[in-house]
Design a protein around this motif. Structure first.
Motif, PDB file in Angstrom:
ATOM      1  N   LYS A  33      17.835  -8.225  20.135  1.00 35.80           N
ATOM      2  CA  LYS A  33      16.474  -7.137  20.615  1.00 35.80           C
ATOM      3  C   LYS A  33      15.610  -7.685  21.629  1.00 35.80           C
ATOM      4  O   LYS A  33      14.856  -6.978  22.693  1.00 35.80           O
ATOM      5  N   HIS A  34      15.419  -8.830  21.870  1.00 31.85           N
ATOM      6  CA  HIS A  34      14.362  -9.443  22.896  1.00 31.85           C
ATOM      7  C   HIS A  34      15.529 -10.437  23.713  1.00 31.85           C
ATOM      8  O   HIS A  34      15.197 -11.529  24.299  1.00 31.85           O
ATOM      9  N   ALA A  35      16.559  -9.617  24.421  1.00 36.37           N
ATOM     10  CA  ALA A  35      17.835 -10.437  25.281  1.00 36.37           C
ATOM     11  C   ALA A  35      16.517 -11.088  26.194  1.00 36.37           C
ATOM     12  O   ALA A  35      17.262 -12.254  27.036  1.00 36.37           O
ATOM     13  N   ASP A  36      15.624 -10.636  27.455  1.00 36.30           N
ATOM     14  CA  ASP A  36      14.711 -11.629  27.934  1.00 36.30           C
ATOM     15  C   ASP A  36      13.546 -12.460  27.626  1.00 36.30           C
ATOM     16  O   ASP A  36      13.436 -13.493  28.555  1.00 36.30           O
ATOM     17  N   ASN A  37      14.187 -13.191  26.196  1.00 42.16           N
ATOM     18  CA  ASN A  37      13.167 -13.635  25.696  1.00 42.16           C
ATOM     19  C   ASN A  37      14.242 -14.725  24.641  1.00 42.16           C
ATOM     20  O   ASN A  37      13.890 -14.663  23.462  1.00 42.16           O
ATOM     21  N   ILE A  38      15.039 -15.413  25.237  1.00 40.37           N
ATOM     22  CA  ILE A  38      15.886 -15.714  23.462  1.00 40.37           C
ATOM     23  C   ILE A  38      15.282 -17.023  23.998  1.00 40.37           C
ATOM     24  O   ILE A  38      15.742 -18.058  24.138  1.00 40.37           O
ATOM     25  N   ASN A  39      13.857 -17.852  23.515  1.00 41.63           N
ATOM     26  CA  ASN A  39      13.356 -18.633  23.351  1.00 41.63           C
ATOM     27  C   ASN A  39      14.097 -20.026  22.241  1.00 41.63           C
ATOM     28  O   ASN A  39      14.523 -19.441  20.846  1.00 41.63           O
ATOM     29  N   ALA A  40      13.285 -20.855  22.589  1.00 48.71           N
ATOM     30  CA  ALA A  40      14.081 -21.664  21.180  1.00 48.71           C
ATOM     31  C   ALA A  40      13.543 -22.117  19.720  1.00 48.71           C
ATOM     32  O   ALA A  40      14.066 -22.168  19.236  1.00 48.71           O
ATOM     33  N   GLY A  41      12.656 -21.444  20.186  1.00 56.71           N
ATOM     34  CA  GLY A  41      11.526 -21.137  18.896  1.00 56.71           C
ATOM     35  C   GLY A  41      12.237 -20.313  17.753  1.00 56.71           C
ATOM     36  O   GLY A  41      12.485 -19.863  16.805  1.00 56.71           O
ATOM     37  N   LEU A  42      12.708 -18.988  18.658  1.00 62.42           N
ATOM     38  CA  LEU A  42      13.518 -18.256  17.859  1.00 62.42           C
ATOM     39  C   LEU A  42      14.483 -18.417  17.564  1.00 62.42           C
ATOM     40  O   LEU A  42      14.772 -18.105  15.939  1.00 62.42           O
ATOM     41  N   TYR A  43      15.399 -19.928  17.787  1.00 63.92           N
ATOM     42  CA  TYR A  43      16.068 -20.167  17.366  1.00 63.92           C
ATOM     43  C   TYR A  43      16.181 -21.296  16.111  1.00 63.92           C
ATOM     44  O   TYR A  43      16.503 -21.618  15.300  1.00 63.92           O
ATOM     45  N   THR A  44      14.761 -22.330  16.317  1.00 67.65           N
ATOM     46  CA  THR A  44      14.150 -22.801  15.046  1.00 67.65           C
ATOM     47  C   THR A  44      13.590 -22.097  13.850  1.00 67.65           C
ATOM     48  O   THR A  44      13.019 -23.181  12.988  1.00 67.65           O
ATOM     49  N   TYR A  45      13.482 -21.132  14.556  1.00 70.88           N
ATOM     50  CA  TYR A  45      12.340 -20.320  13.285  1.00 70.88           C
ATOM     51  C   TYR A  45      12.719 -20.747  11.732  1.00 70.88           C
ATOM     52  O   TYR A  45      12.032 -21.053  11.140  1.00 70.88           O
ATOM     53  N   PRO A  46      14.273 -20.637  11.419  1.00 67.01           N
ATOM     54  CA  PRO A  46      14.255 -21.149   9.723  1.00 67.01           C
ATOM     55  C   PRO A  46      14.276 -22.938   9.908  1.00 67.01           C
ATOM     56  O   PRO A  46      13.215 -22.649   8.280  1.00 67.01           O
ATOM     57  N   VAL A  47      13.879 -23.872  10.171  1.00 69.61           N
ATOM     58  CA  VAL A  47      13.020 -24.730  10.555  1.00 69.61           C
ATOM     59  C   VAL A  47      12.187 -24.535   9.844  1.00 69.61           C
ATOM     60  O   VAL A  47      11.381 -25.222   9.040  1.00 69.61           O
ATOM     61  N   LEU A  48      10.946 -23.716  10.512  1.00 73.05           N
ATOM     62  CA  LEU A  48       9.807 -23.966  10.554  1.00 73.05           C
ATOM     63  C   LEU A  48       9.070 -22.742   9.384  1.00 73.05           C
ATOM     64  O   LEU A  48       8.334 -23.445   7.991  1.00 73.05           O
ATOM     65  N   MET A  49      10.201 -22.085   9.303  1.00 68.08           N
ATOM     66  CA  MET A  49      10.173 -21.468   7.711  1.00 68.08           C
ATOM     67  C   MET A  49      10.255 -22.515   5.841  1.00 68.08           C
ATOM     68  O   MET A  49       9.472 -22.396   5.507  1.00 68.08           O
ATOM     69  N   ALA A  50      11.657 -23.707   6.628  1.00 67.37           N
ATOM     70  CA  ALA A  50      11.832 -24.429   5.693  1.00 67.37           C
ATOM     71  C   ALA A  50      10.296 -25.169   5.156  1.00 67.37           C
ATOM     72  O   ALA A  50      10.232 -25.465   4.481  1.00 67.37           O
ATOM     73  N   ALA A  51      10.378 -25.444   6.706  1.00 69.96           N
ATOM     74  CA  ALA A  51       8.550 -26.736   5.910  1.00 69.96           C
ATOM     75  C   ALA A  51       7.849 -25.416   5.363  1.00 69.96           C
ATOM     76  O   ALA A  51       6.718 -26.590   5.339  1.00 69.96           O
ATOM     77  N   ASP A  52       7.262 -24.881   5.971  1.00 65.55           N
ATOM     78  CA  ASP A  52       6.327 -23.684   5.061  1.00 65.55           C
ATOM     79  C   ASP A  52       7.155 -24.212   3.662  1.00 65.55           C
ATOM     80  O   ASP A  52       5.281 -23.787   3.116  1.00 65.55           O
TER      81      ASP A  52
END
Ligand code: AQP
Length: 334
Positions: free
Chosen positions: A120-139
Motif C-alpha cells: 500500500k505504501h510502496a514509496d515508503n517501506i521503512n524499517a519501522g513498518l518492518y519492526t512494528y510488531p516488536v514495538l507492539m510486543a514491548a507495549d
C-alpha cells in the motif's frame, strides 16, 4: 484509582492514524469498558506506531486527543483504567530495542500486515513498518499483560509477542507474563463497505469504504445506501459467495447483539435496498450517544491534558518495574 495489583492486567492500543472506524469500534473498542471492573486495564493511544506511515504532525496531535475522547465517550473511565499516550512512556521505546534483539528477521518476514502495508505504501517501506510488531510486543509485555483485546487482524502480531516472551523467559528466567488474545466471535473483522474483500481501515483513502464512529447520521446512511452488495437478491450469510451482504449482516448482528442467523431470519425476503437502510439506521442508533459525549469531551482540552499527564505517570510506574528487571537480567548496570 485502580491500584489493585491482584487483578490481572489487560493492555490494548489503537493507533491515532485516522479517525476511528466502525471496524475499530466493533472489533476492539466496544469491549474495552466491560473489562474495567474485573481487570486492571491499560488502554493506549499508540502514536509511535503511526509514524510507520507518513503523518501530518498537527493532525496526529488532534487525532490523539480525539482518540482519548472516544475512549471516554465509549465508557472508559480514566480513574479506573489507565488511558495514556505511548510516546509519554519512554519505556516502550527502550524495551522495544531490547526485544528487537530477540526477534528473528524470519519471523518479521512472515507478518502479513507488513506485506499488506508495504504494498500500500510502496514509496515508503521503512524499517519501522518492518519492526512494528516488536514495538507492539514491548507495549504489551511492559505491563505484564495477561489479556489483549484485539480484532482478528492483530492475531499474528500477538502470537509473535507471545513467542518473544517465551523465548526471553527461557533464556533469563520468568520475566514476562505470556499474553493471550481476547477476540470476540462477532465483529472481529468488519470489512470495507465498497470492497468487502478488504477489511475496513481508518487510513483508507476512499472514505466510502469506512464509517467513522463520530460520523453524522446523514453521511452514515449515504454510505450504507452505496454499500456494495452481491449478485442475486437473497439476504443470506455466506461470506465466500456473498461478501458484501455477509459483511452487512455481521455489522447488523454485532450492533444489535444478535447472531448472524437471527439477523438473516429478520431480513428473509427483504430487498437489498431496505436491508441496507435498516443496517445503516441500526449503526446510527448505536453511534449517536457516543458522538454526543465525544463532542463534549473534545471541547475541554485542558481536561484532556490533565488526564493524559496523570495517567502517563501511572503507566510509567508500572513500566519501569519491568524495564529495570529486563535491564538487570540482560546485564546492564543499574
Ligand atoms: N475492520 C476491522 N474489524 C475489526 N477490528 C478491527 N480493528 C481494526 N480494523 C478492524 C481492530 O482495531 C484495533 C485497533 O487497530 P489499530 O489502530 O491498532 O490498527 P489497525 O488494526 O491497523 O487498524 P486500521 O483501522 O486498519 O488502521 P490503519 O488503517 O492505520 O492500519 C485492533 O485491535 C484491530 O484488531
Amino acid at each position: 484509582m485502580n491500584t489493585n495489583t491482584e487483578k490481572q492486567r489487560i493492555f490494548s492500543g489503537i493507533q491515532p492514524s485516522g479517525n476511528i472506524t466502525l471496524g475499530n469500534y466493533l472489533g476492539a473498542l466496544r469491549h474495552f469498558p466491560e473489562l474495567q471492573d474485573d481487570y486492571e486495564c491499560l488502554y493506549c493511544i499508540v502514536d509511535m506506531h503511526t509514524l510507520t506511515v507518513r503523518q501530518d504532525p498537527e493532525l496526529l496531535k488532534e487525532r490523539s486527543y480525539s482518540l482519548l475522547s472516544l475512549y471516554m465517550a465509549c465508557g472508559l473511565d480514566p480513574d479506573r483504567s489507565i488511558l495514556f499516550v505511548q510516546s509519554h512512556v519512554h519505556q516502550h521505546a527502550e524495551l522495544s530495542w531490547i526485544l528487537g534483539c530477540y526477534t528473528y528477521m524470519g519471523e518479521l518476514n512472515r507478518m502479513t500486515q507488513f506485506k499488506d502495508k508495504s504494498a500500500k505504501h510502496a514509496d515508503n517501506i521503512n524499517a519501522g513498518l518492518y519492526t512494528y510488531p516488536v514495538l507492539m510486543a514491548a507495549d504489551i509485555l511492559l505491563y505484564q499483560s495477561r489479556f489483549v483485546p484485539i480484532g482478528n487482524d492483530q492475531k499474528q502480531h500477538l502470537e509473535l509477542a507471545r513467542d518473544i516472551a517465551i523465548r526471553f523467559n527461557k533464556l533469563y528466567g520468568e520475566t514476562f507474563t505470556v499474553p493471550e488474545p481476547l477476540i470476540s466471535k462477532q465483529g472481529a473483522r468488519i470489512m470495507s463497505l465498497q470492497e468487502p474483500d478488504r477489511k475496513m481501515s481508518k487510513s483508507d483513502t476512499n472514505s466510502g469504504n469506512f464509517v467513522l464512529v463520530t460520523e453524522e447520521p446523514d453521511s452514515i446512511m449515504k454510505k450504507f445506501k452505496r454499500a456494495v452488495t452481491d449478485s442475486g437478491s437473497e439476504v443470506r450469510f455466506d461470506p465466500e459467495n456473498k461478501p458484501g451482504i455477509s459483511n452487512l449482516l455481521n455489522i447488523y448482528a454485532t450492533v444489535k447483539g444478535i447472531t448472524t442467523e437471527d439477523a438473516e431470519k429478520e431480513f428473509a425476503g427483504s430487498r437489498y435496498g431496505d436491508f441496507k437502510m435498516a443496517v445503516g439506521s441500526a449503526v446510527c442508533d448505536c453511534l449517536a450517544p457516543i458522538r454526543e459525549k465525544y463532542e463534549l469531551l473534545m471541547s475541554d482540552r485542558a481536561q484532556l491534558d490533565g488526564i493524559l499527564g496523570r495517567n502517563a505517570e501511572r503507566a510509567r510506574e508500572i513500566a519501569e518495574i519491568t524495564k529495570k528487571d529486563v535491564y538487570r537480567r540482560v546485564g546492564f548496570i543499574l
